[in-house]
Design an enzyme around this catalytic site. Structure first.
Site, mmCIF file in Angstrom:
data_model
loop_
_atom_site.group_PDB
_atom_site.id
_atom_site.type_symbol
_atom_site.label_atom_id
_atom_site.label_comp_id
_atom_site.label_asym_id
_atom_site.label_seq_id
_atom_site.Cartn_x
_atom_site.Cartn_y
_atom_site.Cartn_z
ATOM 1 N N GLU A 120 26.312 39.187 68.663
ATOM 2 C CA GLU A 120 25.736 37.863 68.471
ATOM 3 C C GLU A 120 25.651 37.010 69.738
ATOM 4 O O GLU A 120 24.724 36.215 69.885
ATOM 5 C CB GLU A 120 26.552 37.106 67.405
ATOM 6 C CG GLU A 120 26.530 37.744 66.036
ATOM 7 C CD GLU A 120 25.133 37.720 65.417
ATOM 8 O OE1 GLU A 120 24.474 36.668 65.485
ATOM 9 O OE2 GLU A 120 24.709 38.768 64.900
ATOM 10 N N SER B 234 46.645 36.455 3.683
ATOM 11 C CA SER B 234 48.070 36.718 3.450
ATOM 12 C C SER B 234 48.920 36.601 4.704
ATOM 13 O O SER B 234 50.150 36.627 4.620
ATOM 14 C CB SER B 234 48.241 38.117 2.842
ATOM 15 O OG SER B 234 47.668 38.157 1.550
#
Length: 876
Positions: free
Chosen positions: A92, A519
């Site tokens: 870069e 239940s």
């Protein structure tokens, strides 16, 4: 010599040119002044406040998931190795440490190229300029931004050192796949921290910076290798590495880590995110770098998700086959198949991978001839790696009497007829005929879901050798479910699953669905009965039909059992719970009073509204799954009630604690057997003294401690929860559900379990909630629209199998532990027929826990014809 004078026209042109030049100069100066007058400041590292993701850590201390706008982990410059710094500089900005923010030669070169090439772009920006652009000028117009960069870059160099600028750059840049900064990128691509990067890996990472989409080594390994070659050459040219090092790395392939498996816990993640957003705001959660500790055990969470999915698929297959995803006629296939095959050819697989298609998002109506349609049609086929156990949407190409051939693009497989025997016509409530031949299930042109099954030859090898894979017919279940697992001691929610597929529906059923418990509500009825001390495990109750008149409506009502008109007459209280007798439950509620049962349920943690009538006995109210499971956890925790915990601690990015919830613990037990609870509890008189029996040692082990015979003259009912002795005796009754009742299939876990099944009216909800000493888990199964699931889908049939699969994975390998008795409990061997003490020599009679001084004193007679002595309907 005479001076030649300019003509009036020339003088006029010159004057206009001068005025224009001056105007342009003044205008340019004004624009430059305006653009640079209020430049943003960046005076030091103290101004660096990157968007940092919230990291969430599970109970194992490892990161479980993140909430992020930009997934980034900031690392100090000292932790970034020189090899990566040099690779980035070579790729870069090789002269980064030499210039003062601007590379004038590069700028000039790009300007010339731009003029000659008509605006061709060129990489003339330094790293300093890129930092300026990234942090300060992202929203600016391109020309304006470039001007500001030229002013700000030198200014930034005056305020920060080179290392500090590089530190900002390496932590801020985007590197593909939603990863920002070199640390997160290193973890994603190579499964290691940035400190461990090799030369080749550093060069690969540096090469990605300029175009993550083009040079990702995951998506484009060949292009990434070429880019790595460029970076290594530049490093060699700059003297960062030797020619020998360059050649050695070029000879090595780029070895990226395998794709991460989707982390478990998307439902848990959803719940935690909503909590954090509500408390701290979405902006803080996505950008402030919070550190969050949660109670989730990632391993148990994965087990939970797998067990629930498998269980729902079993239920779904029992309900029948809803048909293929879609059907394609010959014309559409002729138009689409070449495009789909071409798409697969364009996908570059990783070494050893076979790429196949998934046709799940194909739309037949959009497959039309014409070049303008080709891209859209090609995209309908998603490319996926072939993996054993995964499900794909494949194309049926041929159907014989006993097999169906399925095309997966770069692989094909066969479905045997035995595997489609379940595929009767879909109907949950009515049994339809099983298929007799393959053609009644599938036909050529169908797109169906298939699972790649394990075989002697691995799937990848079979595909490479053009062998048929072994496939299984699948369909996406319509039925839904939820699973919650809670540590009873800490109330940490170890696993939470809110449905089958989070991508299809974000409705979190574990937290948001209110369903009838059926239940599964009965333990609170039995708990209230024990707490009243009017009923004991030895109480004989009657399973008989009774007629009730609703005091509010005046209507008559005759409760029935699950078995409709079957009644078993006299039985012990525990047997009635084990076999889930509705008639007994209603009698208990009628005898105790609705308010007493609701109060018990409230103190155990049920906060939802409950019906104030006798249907409460059958679980007709509605509760959240996590609410019901946590109430069972209160039973498991010796009656101690506290809310379930997901989030345990939240810290900011610097480690400061913002909130912390310490897991609650069950209360201490006093020497007299009472729980240490606030004095505001309600005192209830205890019955007179009675001898306590010491239980036997199970399987030769040491016997549990005997209860303290000096029981207190009174005991406290806490405002929250219940007494430890009541909870322990209730757990003993619930153990009978597994030992001899409706939950007997859970015995396969091979350890002590207390549990209850639940099936709501018309089989609309199925539950199984049970616990071992270590873990409480509940599973709910049902349709979102409350449709009936069919007569076979009970709590034991639909919810117990995924519960058992999860618990086998979660605790099956741990040493077996027993439920530890608490003070204030005695044991006695009971005759199951009479509820009296078992006569001498009745070795198979069960040992049953009782509250202190409530065990029967009289032994059952050994003479024939003896009758039960302790009948149910005593006077209130």
């Amino acid at each position: 010599m005479s001076r030649r004078r300019l003509s009036p026209r020339a003088r006029k042109a010159l004057r206009a040119t001068a005025i224009s030049a001056l105007g342009a100069l003044l205008l340019g100066g004004g624009v430059l002044f305006a653009w640079t007058r209020e430049l943003p400041a960046f005076d030091g590292l103290k101004d660096y406040e990157p968007l940092v993701s919230t990291r969430v850590f599970g109970s194992d201390g490892k990161e479980a998931f993140q909430f992020a706008r930009e997934r980034r982990t900031v690392v100090p410059i000292q932790e970034i190795p020189d090899v990566l710094k040099k690779a980035v500089l070579a790729a870069e900005d090789a002269h980064f440490y030499e210039h003062e923010g601007l590379n004038y030669l590069a700028i000039g070169r790009c300007a010339v190229k731009g003029l000659l090439g008509g605006g061709v772009k060129c990489g003339g920006s330094t790293i300093t300029q890129q930092v300026v652009k990234t942090f300060l000028l992202q929203s600016e117009w391109r020309v304006k931004r470039k001007v500001k960069e030229l002013v700000l870059a030198p200014r930034l160099e005056q305020n920060l050192s080179k290392d500090e600028i590089l530190y900002l750059y390496l932590n801020q840049i985007y590197l593909g796949h939603l990863r920002y900064g070199v640390e997160e990128a290193s973890r994603f691509y190579f499964a290691k921290g940035v400190k461990q990067l090799t030369l080749g890996e550093a060069a690969t990472l540096a090469g990605v910076i300029q175009s993550p989409m083009r040079w990702s080594p995951v998506n484009h390994p060949t292009a990434a290798k070429e880019r790595q070659r460029y970076v290594l050459r530049r490093m060699m040219e700059e003297g960062f590495i030797s020619k020998k090092q360059e050649e050695a790395e070029l000879a090595r392939p780029i070895a990226v880590s395998p794709p991460e498996a989707e982390p478990p816990g998307v439902w848990y993640q959803d719940a935690v995110r909503k909590y954090l957003v509500e408390k701290y705001g979405e902006e803080a959660v996505e950008t402030d770098g919070l550190q969050v500790d949660v109670a989730m055990d990632p391993l148990l969470q994965r087990y939970a998700e797998s067990a629930l999915e498998a269980g729902l698929r079993q239920v779904d297959k029992r309900q029948g086959w809803r048909g293929p995803l879609l059907h394609l006629d010959k014309d559409r296939l002729a138009a689409a198949l070449p495009l789909w095959r071409k798409r697969l050819e364009a996908v570059e697989p990783r070494p050893g991978q076979i790429i196949v298609w998934d046709l799940g998002r194909v739309n037949p109506e959009q497959i039309e001839p014409g070049e303008e349609q080709e891209k859209d049609v090609a995209r309908m086929a998603r490319a996926k790696p072939l993996e054993t156990g995964e499900v794909y949407a494949g194309l049926v190409t041929r159907v014989d009497e006993k097999t169906a051939t399925v095309d997966l693009g770069n692989a094909h497989g066969e479905i045997p007829f035995a595997d489609v025997a379940w595929a009767r016509k879909w109907n949950p409530t009515v049994a339809t005929a099983a298929p007799k031949r393959m053609a009644s299930v599938l036909s050529a042109g169908d797109v169906v879901l298939v699972r790649v099954m394990p075989a002697k030859v691995p799937a990848e090898r079979a595909a490479r050798e053009n062998r048929a894979l072994v496939l299984s017919l699948e369909q996406t279940p319509k039925v839904q479910g939820a699973l919650v697992a809670i540590d009873p001691d800490t109330r940490g929610v170890r696993a939470l699953v809110g449905g089958l597929d989070y991508q299809a529906s974000q409705f979190n059923r574990a937290l948001q669905a209110k369903r009838q418990p059926g239940s599964a509500m009965k333990p609170f009825v039995w708990g209230a009965a024990l707490e009243s001390r009017r009923f004991t495990p030895a109480t004989v109750v009657y399973d008989t039909p009774d007629l009730y008149r609703d005091p509010w409506t005046g209507k008559e009502w005759k409760p029935r059992n699950f078995e409709k008109d079957q009644f078993d007459g006299p039985m012990l209280l525990g047997a009635a719970l084990a076999h889930s007798k509705n008639t007994v439950s209603v009698k208990l509620v009628d005898s105790l009073g609705v308010d007493a049962v609701i109060a018990f349920a409230r103190r155990m943690g049920i906060a939802s509204d409950l019906p104030r009538n006798l249907t409460l006995a059958l679980g007709t109210g509605e509760v959240f799954p996590i609410e019901l499971v946590n109430a069972y956890a209160s039973i498991a925790a010796h009656g101690f009630t506290t809310p379930p915990l997901l989030v345990l601690r939240v810290r900011d990015r610097f480690g400061k604690v913002l909130e912390e919830t310490r897991p609650a613990r069950p209360p201490a037990i006093a020497a007299d057997g009472s729980a240490i609870v606030p004095a505001s509890g309600t005192a209830v008189a205890a019955p007179g003294p009675q001898a306590a029996a010491t239980p036997p040692a199970p399987d030769g082990a040491a016997p549990p401690p005997a209860a303290d015979p000096a029981a207190p003259p009174s005991f406290l009912l806490p405002e929250s929860g219940t007494r430890p002795d009541v909870a322990f005796v209730l757990s003993g009754l619930m153990r009978q559900v597994v030992e001899s009742g409706t939950g007997v299939a859970a015995k396969a876990l091979g350890r002590p379990i207390a549990a209850k099944t639940g099936t709501a009216q018309d089989h609309r909800d199925a539950w199984f909630v049970g616990f071992t000493p270590e873990l409480v888990t509940g599973v709910w199964v049902g349709f979102d629209d409350n449709s009936p699931m069919g007569a076979r889908e009970t709590g034991a049939g639909a919810a117990l199998p995924p519960w058992l699969a999860f618990m086998q994975a979660a605790v099956g390998a741990r040493p077996v532990t027993e439920f530890q008795p608490v003070a204030g409990v005695e044991f006695a061997r009971i005759d199951p027929a009479t509820g009296l003490l078992a006569p001498e020599g009745q070795a198979d009679a069960p040992f049953v826990p009782f509250l202190a001084r409530t065990a029967p004193a009289q032994a059952a007679s050994t003479s024939p014809g003896s009758a039960p002595q302790n009948f149910f309907m005593d006077d209130r």
